[in-house]
Structure formats: structure tokens, C-alpha cells
Design a protein around this motif. Structure first.
Motif, PDB file in Angstrom:
ATOM      1  N   LEU A  22      -4.282 -10.898   3.917  1.00 27.37           N
ATOM      2  CA  LEU A  22      -5.045  -8.921   4.368  1.00 27.37           C
ATOM      3  C   LEU A  22      -5.723  -8.673   2.480  1.00 27.37           C
ATOM      4  O   LEU A  22      -5.360  -8.861   1.505  1.00 27.37           O
ATOM      5  CB  LEU A  22      -4.643  -8.126   5.273  1.00 27.37           C
ATOM      6  N   ALA A  24      -9.462  -7.898   2.752  1.00 29.91           N
ATOM      7  CA  ALA A  24     -10.856  -7.650   3.363  1.00 29.91           C
ATOM      8  C   ALA A  24     -11.376  -6.450   2.429  1.00 29.91           C
ATOM      9  O   ALA A  24     -12.334  -5.828   2.749  1.00 29.91           O
ATOM     10  CB  ALA A  24     -10.958  -7.517   4.286  1.00 29.91           C
ATOM     11  N   GLY A  25     -10.201  -5.400   2.117  1.00 33.41           N
ATOM     12  CA  GLY A  25      -9.946  -3.845   2.008  1.00 33.41           C
ATOM     13  C   GLY A  25     -11.203  -3.731   0.691  1.00 33.41           C
ATOM     14  O   GLY A  25     -11.214  -3.922  -0.316  1.00 33.41           O
ATOM     15  N   GLN A  91     -13.775  -9.510   8.014  1.00 32.01           N
ATOM     16  CA  GLN A  91     -13.566  -8.853   9.112  1.00 32.01           C
ATOM     17  C   GLN A  91     -14.909  -7.488   8.329  1.00 32.01           C
ATOM     18  O   GLN A  91     -15.008  -6.918   7.392  1.00 32.01           O
ATOM     19  CB  GLN A  91     -12.390  -7.945   8.590  1.00 32.01           C
ATOM     20  N   GLY A  96      -9.686  -1.227   9.000  1.00 34.09           N
ATOM     21  CA  GLY A  96      -8.075  -0.573   8.976  1.00 34.09           C
ATOM     22  C   GLY A  96      -7.051  -1.273   9.019  1.00 34.09           C
ATOM     23  O   GLY A  96      -7.511  -3.124   9.658  1.00 34.09           O
ATOM     24  N   THR A  97      -6.128  -2.255   8.752  1.00 32.70           N
ATOM     25  CA  THR A  97      -5.048  -2.968   8.400  1.00 32.70           C
ATOM     26  C   THR A  97      -4.641  -4.105  10.283  1.00 32.70           C
ATOM     27  O   THR A  97      -4.925  -5.210  10.210  1.00 32.70           O
ATOM     28  CB  THR A  97      -3.725  -3.488   7.811  1.00 32.70           C
ATOM     29  N   GLY A 159       3.695   3.354   3.196  1.00 34.23           N
ATOM     30  CA  GLY A 159       3.805   3.818   4.860  1.00 34.23           C
ATOM     31  C   GLY A 159       5.526   4.210   4.201  1.00 34.23           C
ATOM     32  O   GLY A 159       6.223   3.364   3.779  1.00 34.23           O
ATOM     33  N   GLU A 174       2.513   6.670   7.291  1.00 37.86           N
ATOM     34  CA  GLU A 174       1.777   5.854   6.110  1.00 37.86           C
ATOM     35  C   GLU A 174       2.093   7.960   6.126  1.00 37.86           C
ATOM     36  O   GLU A 174       1.763   8.568   6.380  1.00 37.86           O
ATOM     37  CB  GLU A 174       0.427   6.150   7.088  1.00 37.86           C
ATOM     38  N   ASN A 189       7.334   0.719   3.314  1.00 41.26           N
ATOM     39  CA  ASN A 189       6.901  -0.379   3.598  1.00 41.26           C
ATOM     40  C   ASN A 189       6.001  -1.288   3.308  1.00 41.26           C
ATOM     41  O   ASN A 189       5.366  -0.690   2.869  1.00 41.26           O
ATOM     42  CB  ASN A 189       5.361   0.119   5.537  1.00 41.26           C
TER      43      ASN A 189
HETATM   44  C1  UD1 Z   1      -0.356  -0.763   3.509  1.00 44.95           C
HETATM   45  C2  UD1 Z   1       0.840   0.351   4.116  1.00 44.95           C
HETATM   46  C3  UD1 Z   1       1.231   0.587   4.456  1.00 44.95           C
HETATM   47  C4  UD1 Z   1       2.265   0.044   3.298  1.00 44.95           C
HETATM   48  C5  UD1 Z   1       1.124  -0.150   2.205  1.00 44.95           C
HETATM   49  C6  UD1 Z   1       2.143  -1.955   1.488  1.00 44.95           C
HETATM   50  C7  UD1 Z   1      -1.479   0.116   6.257  1.00 44.95           C
HETATM   51  C8  UD1 Z   1      -1.948   1.035   7.388  1.00 44.95           C
HETATM   52  N1  UD1 Z   1      -0.240   1.080   5.516  1.00 44.95           N
HETATM   53  O1  UD1 Z   1      -0.816   1.044   3.277  1.00 44.95           O
HETATM   54  O2  UD1 Z   1       2.143   1.474   5.518  1.00 44.95           O
HETATM   55  O3  UD1 Z   1       3.159   0.778   2.409  1.00 44.95           O
HETATM   56  O4  UD1 Z   1       0.024  -1.589   2.109  1.00 44.95           O
HETATM   57  O5  UD1 Z   1       1.346  -2.113  -0.335  1.00 44.95           O
HETATM   58  O6  UD1 Z   1      -1.095  -0.829   7.324  1.00 44.95           O
HETATM   59  N2  UD1 Z   1      -6.821  -4.127   4.405  1.00 44.95           N
HETATM   60  C9  UD1 Z   1      -8.116  -5.370   4.704  1.00 44.95           C
HETATM   61  N3  UD1 Z   1      -8.785  -4.509   6.384  1.00 44.95           N
HETATM   62  C10 UD1 Z   1      -9.449  -3.268   5.994  1.00 44.95           C
HETATM   63  C11 UD1 Z   1      -8.408  -2.662   5.563  1.00 44.95           C
HETATM   64  C12 UD1 Z   1      -7.229  -3.101   4.293  1.00 44.95           C
HETATM   65  O7  UD1 Z   1      -8.137  -6.406   4.833  1.00 44.95           O
HETATM   66  O8  UD1 Z   1      -9.909  -2.695   7.084  1.00 44.95           O
HETATM   67  C13 UD1 Z   1      -6.756  -5.033   3.391  1.00 44.95           C
HETATM   68  C14 UD1 Z   1      -6.398  -4.572   2.084  1.00 44.95           C
HETATM   69  O9  UD1 Z   1      -8.057  -5.461   1.606  1.00 44.95           O
HETATM   70  C15 UD1 Z   1      -4.773  -4.764   1.039  1.00 44.95           C
HETATM   71  C16 UD1 Z   1      -4.397  -5.124   2.830  1.00 44.95           C
HETATM   72  O10 UD1 Z   1      -4.558  -4.794   3.677  1.00 44.95           O
HETATM   73  O11 UD1 Z   1      -4.998  -6.509   0.763  1.00 44.95           O
HETATM   74  C17 UD1 Z   1      -3.349  -3.317   2.625  1.00 44.95           C
HETATM   75  O12 UD1 Z   1      -4.514  -2.076   2.467  1.00 44.95           O
HETATM   76  P1  UD1 Z   1      -4.148  -0.854   1.409  1.00 44.95           P
HETATM   77  O13 UD1 Z   1      -5.265  -0.040   1.613  1.00 44.95           O
HETATM   78  O14 UD1 Z   1      -3.749  -1.475  -0.412  1.00 44.95           O
HETATM   79  O15 UD1 Z   1      -3.369  -0.711   2.757  1.00 44.95           O
HETATM   80  P2  UD1 Z   1      -2.350   0.762   1.657  1.00 44.95           P
HETATM   81  O16 UD1 Z   1      -2.553   2.125   1.660  1.00 44.95           O
HETATM   82  O17 UD1 Z   1      -1.826  -0.373   0.977  1.00 44.95           O
END
Ligand code: UD1
Ligand code: MG
Length: 398
Positions: A22, A24-25, A91, A96-97, A159, A174, A189
Motif C-alpha cells: 500500500l 497510494a496515500g 487507486q 482508504g486501505t 488501530g 481505528e 495493528n
Molecule cells: C493503518 C491502519 C491501522 C494501523 C496502521 C499501522 C487502516 C484503516 N488503518 O493506519 O490500523 O495501526 O496502518 O501502520 O488500514 N494507503 C493507500 N490508499 C489509501 C489510504 C492509504 O494506498 O486510500 C496506504 C498509505 O500510503 C500507507 C498505508 O496505506 O502506506 C497505510 O495508510 P495510512 O494512512 O498510513 O494508515 P494509518 O493511519 O497509518
């Protein structure tokens, strides 16, 4: 709850695992013009560390999908250079993830893979043995999903893993959506999951967005599995620093410091003296021989090698430099792409640039700069000199 042993780190597992990373955030909390996953720890972008782990774990030829979106052009250009085999999955927009993994599965198409390993591009310190333990727990319990957890001193924005009175996982909540009681939970998590692909494909379309961010959360798949009566395992990672995630600059600094602690410990275990380990900066590619000594505030980068009995003086910065046996590098020397022959003495305040080659027993003193210079055995340039594109004969005194 199953706990991890320090399983030995030899890979690779079933060829039917596809890896989704992941990335894309937007990384809003970094407040950066650079995509979050391209921020470096130990001198390398976090994303590269995760890609390397993915290839090592699932095998170099297993599909590696990287979900890209925010600053996609930059991330894709980086991928093309650093891991051309990785497949970008777009994406757009980032919702969201859970949505991110849905996009990855769409890009994976009919590729046969029974399991999906999900890694986060912002969780860079995972050890290979920890993923092996995740695989083992998944197999042992016939899981729909197994995921990594850790006990955090400060669970902060992670989380929380909610368990029932028997210790079984019921869901992940979360931090933003958690009740006051749930916020007290210290088991967090990690954002690292191994899914049964068929189950994941069924579950993703059932995710909702009724949460504080209005996003599709991958974490909600855990609750769906529990509700469906499918086995779920939260696998506790013994070393909580492995699962540190970087959402902010402060997180990034914590991760760097955990990595440096690890690298310093490894060097000391190999017989290197670090006078003040907490002040030394190392990178993974740096190698040592026993009885090397690093004085305080030394920084070693790239493919630097420090041979037996060499001493690196305080405040010196060496990159891609080969330091021969018994060499003395006096304080505040800066070297890049140099070779320093056995028994040579360099510094203080010397600057050795690309292509410098010092044979055995050479002396290079203060305020001497060298570039593409070859100094033969026993040559000396002790003071205030520039030596560029030249060759200095044996025992010459400049
Ligand atoms: C996420 C978890 C959380 C966990 C934490 C660990 C979720 C909802 N929450 O939170 O439970 O404790 O990671 O580090 O999953 N991303 C995408 N597309 C999106 C959103 C995010 O690809 O639409 C990617 C981000 O680039 C990142 C990863 O997913 O690499 C996690 O996203 P992030 O926003 O960092 O989530 P956390 O708030 O850290
Ligand atoms: Mg994160």
C-alpha cells in the motif's frame, strides 16, 4: 494469541502468494512535497525496503503490486528504476486501505495466487522471520486472515486490536473511531496481513464507510471474518520496533533511531568497537571486520567497508569507501568513493573524493583534497594540497 519466535530468516514460501504494497496515500501528516513512501530511513526509501522484503519473502518472481495514487508519477518513476518487476496498481481517488487492496486485486486479475500478503509502504523495518511466523500461524489455524500486532507503550494513532474474554480477536478499531475503553488497549495493528484470496475477494465489496474518515478500511475485513465464523489470528510481534509506521516526521525519526540501534548492535556483535554507539550513523550496506573502532559521531554510508584494526576518527563521514587493515582515519575526514590502503593515515580534515586510491602506508594530512588521484605506497601529502587527476610515485613527499 500466538507469539513469534525469532524464526530463522530463510525464505521463500509458497509460490502462490501475491504481495500487495500500500503506497497510494497522501501522507498528509508528513507535510511534505515528497511522497511519503519515498522518504528514507537508513539512507534508503521506505518503499524500497518493503519491496526488497516482499521479493525475499514471496520469491523474486511472485507478483508484487504497488498501489499508487497520490503523487503517482513520482512513485511510478521511482518504481521503474528501483524494482521494474513491481506492478503499479492505480487507486484514484484514495478512499482508504480497503479500497486500495480492491484496486490491487483488480490489477492482479486472473493471476493464480491463493494468498494475498498485504504490506504497508510506510512500515519499513519488518524482519523476514516475522513474515515467516505470520505464514506459519496462517497455515496452522487455516485462517481467512492472519495479521501482525505489537504491544505498544504509546499506542497513539495505531488501530487497536479488540479481543474477547477468551483472548480471541473480534475486530480492529481505528484510534479515531475507538471508545475511551478501546483506546486503552495497547495491542496495535501493524498494517501487515496475510489473506486467503477467495475470502478477501468476497469481503472487500462488503466494507462500509461508516467511520470517522468516511473511508473503506481494510481493518474492517477482520471483523467480517470473525462474524462469518472464519478463523482469524492476530500474531504478536515480539520486537515492537519492527512494526513502527511512519505517518509523521516524528514517526520517521523514531524508525531511524530503531534502525540505527539495530545496525550498531549488529556491528558490535561482529567485534567492532563503537565508543558511543548512540552517536554513530550506519547504513545496511556497510561492512566491517573485527577490531575496527568507530569514534563518536562517525557516519558510514553506501558500500563502505572497514577492515580489521582500522580506526575511524570522530566526526568522519565515509561513503562507498574501502578502508584497509590498520588504517587510521583522523577526526573530521570526509571520503567518498575512495580506497585507503593498509596502514595509511588520513586526516584530520582530509577530503578524499571519487576515485582516490591510496596504496599502503600513505599519509594524507589536514586540508588536503584528492580527486582521481593515485598515491603509491608510502607517498605523503601532509598539508594544504589539492591532488586531482594525477599519480604520485612511491614515497614521494608533496
Ligand atoms: C493503518 C491502519 C491501522 C494501523 C496502521 C499501522 C487502516 C484503516 N488503518 O493506519 O490500523 O495501526 O496502518 O501502520 O488500514 N494507503 C493507500 N490508499 C489509501 C489510504 C492509504 O494506498 O486510500 C496506504 C498509505 O500510503 C500507507 C498505508 O496505506 O502506506 C497505510 O495508510 P495510512 O494512512 O498510513 O494508515 P494509518 O493511519 O497509518
Ligand atoms: Mg501509516
Amino acid at each position: 494469541m500466538s507469539a513469534l519466535g525469532s524464526a530463522s530468516a530463510q525464505s521463500s514460501v509458497s509460490a502462490t502468494t501475491a504481495v500487495v504494497i500500500l503506497a497510494a496515500g497522501k501522507g498528509v501528516r508528513m507535510r511534505s512535497a515528497r511522497p511519503k513512501v519515498l522518504h528514507a530511513v537508513g539512507g534508503r526509501p521506505m518503499l524500497d525496503r518493503v519491496l526488497e522484503l516482499a521479493a525475499r519473502h514471496a520469491g523474486a518472481s511472485a507478483p508484487r503490486l504497488v498501489v499508487v495514487g497520490a503523487q503517482r508519477d513520482e512513485v511510478e518513476a521511482h518504481l521503474a528504476r528501483s524494482d521494474p518487476r513491481a506492478i503499479p496498481a492505480v487507486q484514484e481517488p484514495q478512499r482508504g486501505t480497503g479500497d486500495a487492496v480492491r484496486c490491487a486485486l483488480a490489477a492482479l486479475g486472473e493471476t493464480p495466487a491463493e494468498r494475498i500478503l498485504v504490506l504497508s509502504g510506510d512500515v519499513p523495518l519488518l524482519a523476514p522471520g516475522t513474515l515467516l511466523a505470520l505464514e506459519a500461524a496462517f497455515g496452522r489455524h487455516g485462517c481467512a486472515v492472519a495479521f501482525l500486532t505489537a504491544i505498544a507503550d504509546e499506542p497513539g494513532a495505531y488501530g487497536r486490536v479488540v479481543r474477547n474474554e477468551h483472548g480471541a480477536v473480534t475486530r480492529i478499531v481505528e484510534a479515531r473511531d475507538a471508545s475511551a475503553a478501546e483506546l486503552l488497549v495497547r495491542e496495535t495493528n501493524a498494517g501487515v496481513y496475510l489473506f486467503d484470496r477467495a475470502f478477501l475477494s468476497e469481503a472487500l465489496p462488503r466494507l462500509g464507510t461508516a467511520n470517522a474518515q468516511g473511508e473503506w478500511y481494510l481493518t474492517d475485513v477482520i471483523g467480517l471474518a470473525v462474524d462469518a465464523g472464519r478463523p482469524v489470528e492476530g500474531v504478536l510481534t515480539r520486537d515492537a520496533t519492527e512494526i513502527l509506521g511512519a505517518n509523521s516526521r516524528a514517526d520517521l525519526a523514531r524508525i531511524e533511531s530503531a534502525l540505527q540501534t539495530r545496525l550498531a548492535a549488529a556491528a558490535m556483535a561482529e567485534g567492532v568497537t563503537l565508543v558511543r554507539p548512540e552517536t554513530v550513523t550506519l547504513e545496511d550496506g556497510v561492512t566491517f571486520e573485527p577490531d575496527a573502532v568507530l569514534e563518536p559521531f562517525v557516519s558510514l554510508a553506501g558500500a563502505t567497508h572497514v577492515s580489521a584494526g582500522a580506526r575511524i576518527g570522530q566526526g568522519s563521514i565515509l561513503r562507498d569507501t574501502k578502508v584497509g587493515p590498520g588504517v587510521t582515519v583522523k577526526p573530521y575526514t570526509v571520503a567518498e568513493g575512495a580506497t585507503i590502503g593498509a596502514g595509511s593515515i588520513v586526516g584530520p580534515f582530509a577530503r578524499l573524493r571519487e576515485g582516490t586510491e591510496l596504496e599502503e602506508g600513505v599519509h594524507v594530512g589536514n586540508f588536503v583534497e584528492t580527486k582521481k588521484a593515485r598515491l603509491a605506497r608510502g607517498a605523503k601529502a601532509n598539508h594544504l594540497t589539492y591532488l586531482g587527476d594525477c599519480s604520485v610515485g612511491e614515497r614521494t613527499n608533496v
